[in-house]
Design an enzyme around this catalytic site. Sequence first.
Site, PDB file in Angstrom:
ATOM      1  N   HIS A  80      -8.658   7.604   2.996  1.00  0.00           N
ATOM      2  CA  HIS A  80      -8.075   8.945   2.971  1.00  0.00           C
ATOM      3  C   HIS A  80      -9.178   9.960   2.760  1.00  0.00           C
ATOM      4  CE1 HIS A  80      -7.953   7.261  -1.107  1.00  0.00           C
ATOM      5  NE2 HIS A  80      -8.163   8.492  -1.550  1.00  0.00           N
TER       6      HIS A  80
ATOM      7  N   HIS B 114      -9.810  13.817   1.403  1.00  0.00           N
ATOM      8  CA  HIS B 114      -9.252  14.920   0.623  1.00  0.00           C
ATOM      9  C   HIS B 114      -9.686  16.235   1.274  1.00  0.00           C
ATOM     10  CE1 HIS B 114      -8.452  12.513  -3.172  1.00  0.00           C
ATOM     11  NE2 HIS B 114      -9.343  11.732  -2.590  1.00  0.00           N
TER      12      HIS B 114
ATOM     13  N   CYS C   7       0.842  -1.204   0.000  1.00  0.00           N
ATOM     14  CA  CYS C   7       0.000   0.000   0.000  1.00  0.00           C
ATOM     15  C   CYS C   7       0.873   1.249   0.000  1.00  0.00           C
ATOM     16  CB  CYS C   7      -0.922  -0.026   1.214  1.00  0.00           C
ATOM     17  SG  CYS C   7      -1.841   1.500   1.409  1.00  0.00           S
TER      18      CYS C   7
ATOM     19  N   ASN D  61     -13.645   9.064  -0.952  1.00  0.00           N
ATOM     20  CA  ASN D  61     -14.243   8.264  -2.019  1.00  0.00           C
ATOM     21  C   ASN D  61     -14.223   6.796  -1.614  1.00  0.00           C
ATOM     22  OD1 ASN D  61     -14.589  10.509  -3.777  1.00  0.00           O
ATOM     23  ND2 ASN D  61     -12.412  10.426  -4.282  1.00  0.00           N
TER      24      ASN D  61
HETATM   25  P1  5GP Z   1      -8.756   8.699  -4.602  1.00  0.00           P
HETATM   26  O1  5GP Z   1      -8.853   8.783  -6.097  1.00  0.00           O
HETATM   27  O2  5GP Z   1      -8.428   7.285  -4.147  1.00  0.00           O
HETATM   28  O3  5GP Z   1      -9.902   9.286  -3.855  1.00  0.00           O
HETATM   29  O4  5GP Z   1      -7.527   9.612  -4.207  1.00  0.00           O
HETATM   30  C1  5GP Z   1      -6.208   9.187  -4.277  1.00  0.00           C
HETATM   31  C2  5GP Z   1      -5.341  10.426  -4.313  1.00  0.00           C
HETATM   32  O5  5GP Z   1      -4.030  10.037  -3.975  1.00  0.00           O
HETATM   33  C3  5GP Z   1      -5.278  11.099  -5.678  1.00  0.00           C
HETATM   34  O6  5GP Z   1      -5.728  12.449  -5.561  1.00  0.00           O
HETATM   35  C4  5GP Z   1      -3.807  10.994  -6.067  1.00  0.00           C
HETATM   36  O7  5GP Z   1      -3.343  12.149  -6.735  1.00  0.00           O
HETATM   37  C5  5GP Z   1      -3.123  10.792  -4.732  1.00  0.00           C
HETATM   38  N1  5GP Z   1      -1.922   9.997  -4.783  1.00  0.00           N
HETATM   39  C6  5GP Z   1      -1.786   8.766  -5.387  1.00  0.00           C
HETATM   40  N2  5GP Z   1      -0.542   8.305  -5.188  1.00  0.00           N
HETATM   41  C7  5GP Z   1       0.122   9.255  -4.460  1.00  0.00           C
HETATM   42  C8  5GP Z   1       1.454   9.326  -3.954  1.00  0.00           C
HETATM   43  O8  5GP Z   1       2.286   8.430  -4.136  1.00  0.00           O
HETATM   44  N3  5GP Z   1       1.772  10.454  -3.258  1.00  0.00           N
HETATM   45  C9  5GP Z   1       0.876  11.454  -3.022  1.00  0.00           C
HETATM   46  N4  5GP Z   1       1.293  12.511  -2.325  1.00  0.00           N
HETATM   47  N5  5GP Z   1      -0.398  11.402  -3.494  1.00  0.00           N
HETATM   48  C10 5GP Z   1      -0.756  10.316  -4.201  1.00  0.00           C
HETATM   49 ZN    ZN Z   2      -2.364   1.208   3.589  1.00  0.00          ZN
END
Ligand code: 5GP
Ligand code: ZN
Length: 120
Positions: free
Chosen positions: A106, A108, A10, A93
């Site tokens: 997570h 946002h 992860c 999400n």
């Molecule tokens: P989701 O689409 O799952 O709601 O949000 C995942 C978020 O994680 C996205 O906005 C993406 O830009 C961010 N993200 C994915 N991988 C990384 C990473 O390795 N480092 C950081 N800082 N953000 C990440």
């Molecule tokens: Zn994790």
Amino acid sequence: MTKMGQASDCIFCKIAAKEVPADIVHATDAIVAFRDANPKAPTHVLLIPREHIDSAAALGEAHADMLVEIFLTAAHIAKSEGIDGSGWRLVTNVGPDAGQSVPHLHFHLLGGRGMRWPPG
Ligand code: 5GP
Ligand code: ZN
């Protein structure tokens, strides 16, 4: 699982463990907040529990203190980012229809620009 509460593959567990670099803005024993690598707003910070939890669908009563800490920290970061007056959004999400791409819970924190509702 590797270390307690961590999933081996992860990316967010690795960020929390500092095995992968990130711009961390706040960290405690229970949570970590870091800037999104692909920001969708002038302020885009992700708040995560250190414990690996797949999504909000996997939360239980035992996570109550962690969730309160995440919400209080989001408000604190919004203030330090100077967006407490203009407003901000805190979203999580769950699953494919919502666009969840990282299967570690997570939130946002988004702000610094006007946002539409509902999201597309
Ligand atoms: P989701 O689409 O799952 O709601 O949000 C995942 C978020 O994680 C996205 O906005 C993406 O830009 C961010 N993200 C994915 N991988 C990384 C990473 O390795 N480092 C950081 N800082 N953000 C990440
Ligand atoms: Zn994790």
